[in-house]
Every structure is written in C-alpha cells, then in structure tokens.
Scaffold this motif. Sequence first.
Motif, PDB file in Angstrom:
ATOM      1  N   ASP A   1       0.834  -1.206   0.000  1.00 30.69           N
ATOM      2  CA  ASP A   1       0.000   0.000   0.000  1.00 30.69           C
ATOM      3  C   ASP A   1       0.868   1.254   0.000  1.00 30.69           C
ATOM      4  O   ASP A   1       0.559   2.242  -0.680  1.00 30.69           O
ATOM      5  CB  ASP A   1      -0.924  -0.004   1.220  1.00 30.69           C
ATOM      6  CG  ASP A   1      -2.014  -1.055   1.111  1.00 30.69           C
ATOM      7  OD1 ASP A   1      -2.254  -1.531  -0.016  1.00 30.69           O
ATOM      8  OD2 ASP A   1      -2.608  -1.412   2.143  1.00 30.69           O
TER       9      ASP A   1
ATOM     10  N   ARG B   1       2.379   1.687  -3.396  1.00 29.10           N
ATOM     11  CA  ARG B   1       1.365   2.157  -4.345  1.00 29.10           C
ATOM     12  C   ARG B   1       1.101   3.645  -4.161  1.00 29.10           C
ATOM     13  O   ARG B   1       0.817   4.361  -5.127  1.00 29.10           O
ATOM     14  CB  ARG B   1       0.074   1.370  -4.159  1.00 29.10           C
ATOM     15  CG  ARG B   1       0.147  -0.076  -4.628  1.00 29.10           C
ATOM     16  CD  ARG B   1      -1.166  -0.787  -4.382  1.00 29.10           C
ATOM     17  NE  ARG B   1      -2.243  -0.216  -5.172  1.00 29.10           N
ATOM     18  CZ  ARG B   1      -3.530  -0.500  -4.979  1.00 29.10           C
ATOM     19  NH1 ARG B   1      -3.889  -1.340  -4.015  1.00 29.10           N
ATOM     20  NH2 ARG B   1      -4.450   0.047  -5.740  1.00 29.10           N
TER      21      ARG B   1
ATOM     22  N   VAL C   1      -9.269  -3.662   2.357  1.00 30.47           N
ATOM     23  CA  VAL C   1      -8.119  -2.789   2.138  1.00 30.47           C
ATOM     24  C   VAL C   1      -8.559  -1.595   1.287  1.00 30.47           C
ATOM     25  O   VAL C   1      -9.247  -1.768   0.284  1.00 30.47           O
ATOM     26  CB  VAL C   1      -6.988  -3.564   1.418  1.00 30.47           C
ATOM     27  CG1 VAL C   1      -5.812  -2.641   1.146  1.00 30.47           C
ATOM     28  CG2 VAL C   1      -6.568  -4.758   2.255  1.00 30.47           C
TER      29      VAL C   1
ATOM     30  N   ASP D   1      -8.993   1.121  -1.449  1.00 32.62           N
ATOM     31  CA  ASP D   1      -8.627   1.089  -2.854  1.00 32.62           C
ATOM     32  C   ASP D   1      -7.950   2.407  -3.225  1.00 32.62           C
ATOM     33  O   ASP D   1      -8.594   3.453  -3.308  1.00 32.62           O
ATOM     34  CB  ASP D   1      -9.872   0.867  -3.719  1.00 32.62           C
ATOM     35  CG  ASP D   1      -9.506   0.707  -5.196  1.00 32.62           C
ATOM     36  OD1 ASP D   1      -8.297   0.604  -5.494  1.00 32.62           O
ATOM     37  OD2 ASP D   1     -10.429   0.674  -6.021  1.00 32.62           O
ATOM     38  N   LEU D   2      -6.650   2.348  -3.446  1.00 29.51           N
ATOM     39  CA  LEU D   2      -5.909   3.559  -3.778  1.00 29.51           C
ATOM     40  C   LEU D   2      -6.161   4.032  -5.197  1.00 29.51           C
ATOM     41  O   LEU D   2      -5.743   5.122  -5.572  1.00 29.51           O
ATOM     42  CB  LEU D   2      -4.414   3.324  -3.568  1.00 29.51           C
ATOM     43  CG  LEU D   2      -3.972   3.118  -2.113  1.00 29.51           C
ATOM     44  CD1 LEU D   2      -2.458   2.930  -2.054  1.00 29.51           C
ATOM     45  CD2 LEU D   2      -4.375   4.283  -1.250  1.00 29.51           C
TER      46      LEU D   2
END
Length: 367
Positions: free
Chosen positions: A246, A249, A355, A357-358
């Motif tokens: 993460d 990203r 998780v 979502d970027l």
Amino acid sequence: MDLNNPLSSSESSTDSSSDSSSGSSELDAAISKAAILAVNAMFDAVRGDDDDEDDDDDDEVVRPRFKRRVTIVRRRQEDEARLMRNYFVDEPIYNAKMFRRRYRMSKRLFLQICDDLAAEYPFFQQRYDGSGKLGFSTKLKCTSALRQLAYGTSVDTFDENFGIQKEPHGSNNDINVFEASPFLEELISGLAPTTSFYANDNFYKSGYYLGDGIYPEYAIFVKTFTDPIDNKRKLFKKKQELARKDIERAFGVLKKRWKVISNPSRYWDKDKMQSVIYTCIILHNMILQDEDKAFCQDYDPEDPSLDPEYWTQETPMEQRIKNTHAIKSGETHNMLMADLVDQVWTTRSRQDEAVPDLNEYVSDDDA
C-alpha cells in the motif's frame, strides 16, 4: 726516420702519438660543434615556421576573436495567443478533460496557483525585459513548469510551443541510501517525529518502519520472514507485505502523475532534488483537496517540529550515542518482531477489513 740516429725512432713515435691525440680531440670537437649546429638548425626551422605563420596572419584581415551571440526572435504574443486559444478562452480548443489530463489538475486550481505564485514571487509576474518588450505571462510560465513536472522533460522541449528555453548557466540501494540520508541523522539527534505504542501489551517508546530483508536488524525496522515456519509467521508475512505494498502504491500514484519522479534526476544539486519532490507532493495534496479526496489524520498545528528553529538545535554527544545504541539494538528488534507476530495472530479475526482502494486517488494522467 733516420736509421743512423737512434733517437729518431723515438722522436718519430712521440710525434705520431701527439698527432693522433690531437686528431682525436679535433674530431670530438667537430662532432660536438656539428650536434650544436643541428640543434640550432631545428630551432631555427621551428621559429621560421612560426614567423611564416605570423607573416601569413599579417597578410590577412585581423578579425575579432569572439563569437557573436545569435539572437532568436521569439514571437511571444503568438505563443500567448495560442495558449489562450487552446485552454483559457470561453470556448477553448481542448475541453476540461484534456486540460485535466495535461495539467494534472482542474483549471480552477491552476488559475489559483498562478495568482498565488504571481503575488508571492516576482519571477512568475509578467514584466518588461531590458529591451522594453513584454515578457512571458504568468499562465505560460506556470504551464511550462507544470509540464516539466508532469512529463519529466527539460524546458527546451517546450521551446517550439511556448517560446521558453533553458537559460545558460556508486551504487545506491535501499540501505545505502538510508545510511547516507539526513533521516538517520534526525533519528540519532532525537529530532525525527515518533510515537509510542503497545504491542502484545508491551510498551515501545518509538515507532517503526516496514522494510524488506536487506535492512539490518535495527529496533526501528520491522522486516518480513523469508521462510515462515508456522502459520503465525505466515500470517504476519502476509500482513506486513500488504502494508508495504500500500505504501509503495502511494508513491506509485505520485510517479504516475509526475513523470519527473519516475525518470533519473536531471539535477546534481540535492536542494533542487528536494524542492522537486516537495513540489510534486504539495501539488498532489492540493489536487486531492480540490477534488474533495483529501484527508488528514492526527494533524497537530502545535507540533514543535513545524517550527524551522526546531531543526537547528544541537543534541549533546552523550544523548546521540545513547540514541544510536537504541536505534541499532538487535535485542529490541527481536522482541518487537515477536510481539508483533503474536499481536497479529491474536487479533486475526478483526483483520478482515477491506483494504482501501488507492485507485480512487489515481487520475487518468497517462498523457
């Protein structure tokens, strides 16, 4: 030679020896003289060539030994008009989506940045140059700066469209960069921001950073397991790598939006590199705020580290040594790893949350 005179033979021999010695000396002297004449002749030949060149130069017209500056006539008004037609008139050639793609932000935010920069920095103001000609506008200067960040190219790339050009004037892996970074110095000085926490009901004074196997077993690093031997360590390996992914990203979002970060640095000066990174991060945050996607967690406006004077204070040597031992403590590292493994295992039933979502924070900036 007189046979009747016994001394005649001796005298003749003496005369012959004297003549031979004299002839040998004369020969040596002649050789030396010839060598000197040969050397002088070579020097004369060289000087003669130089004199000939000087004579030839005298025959030619003497011209100034400097290069005249080539003046490039740039039609700034045409460049300004083209930019306005493309993006800033009531009915521009390129719509809002194309503007967003090429400028990485909305037109509203771009114009706000232009106004703020022109009010704060004279460079971004439109002024008259030394010849009395009106210089580049704020919009054109800001456009050139943003394109360099967005596409990772030099200012000369936009010379044809904007009329602006540049004014004339060992191996590093993760651990090497860390050891040479000012961040380690801030940790040793005790100035780096940190926070305390509990892991498996044990108190830890300082936070930690996620890393891979290349990092040493310092108290500030939490690494993953190469070959987990049980389910507890397998679960921890999965969670640790997900968290690292993460974070990576998040940096990938910056690199996708601002290509200047993806490419090798065009600068050798560390301050300029730092300014480029900070500029990209600040612009990224401004874009998120403009699109109502920004969020801030645990921000304290009274944090002393926000004061520039905070970073100029000196730490006593005894405290620096103490901090260094604490940072590089392998014992603390092993205890922290064991506590985090147990903490993740005991709380595994509550870790099935989705998780984030970027991709929501990634724009269509592939242009």
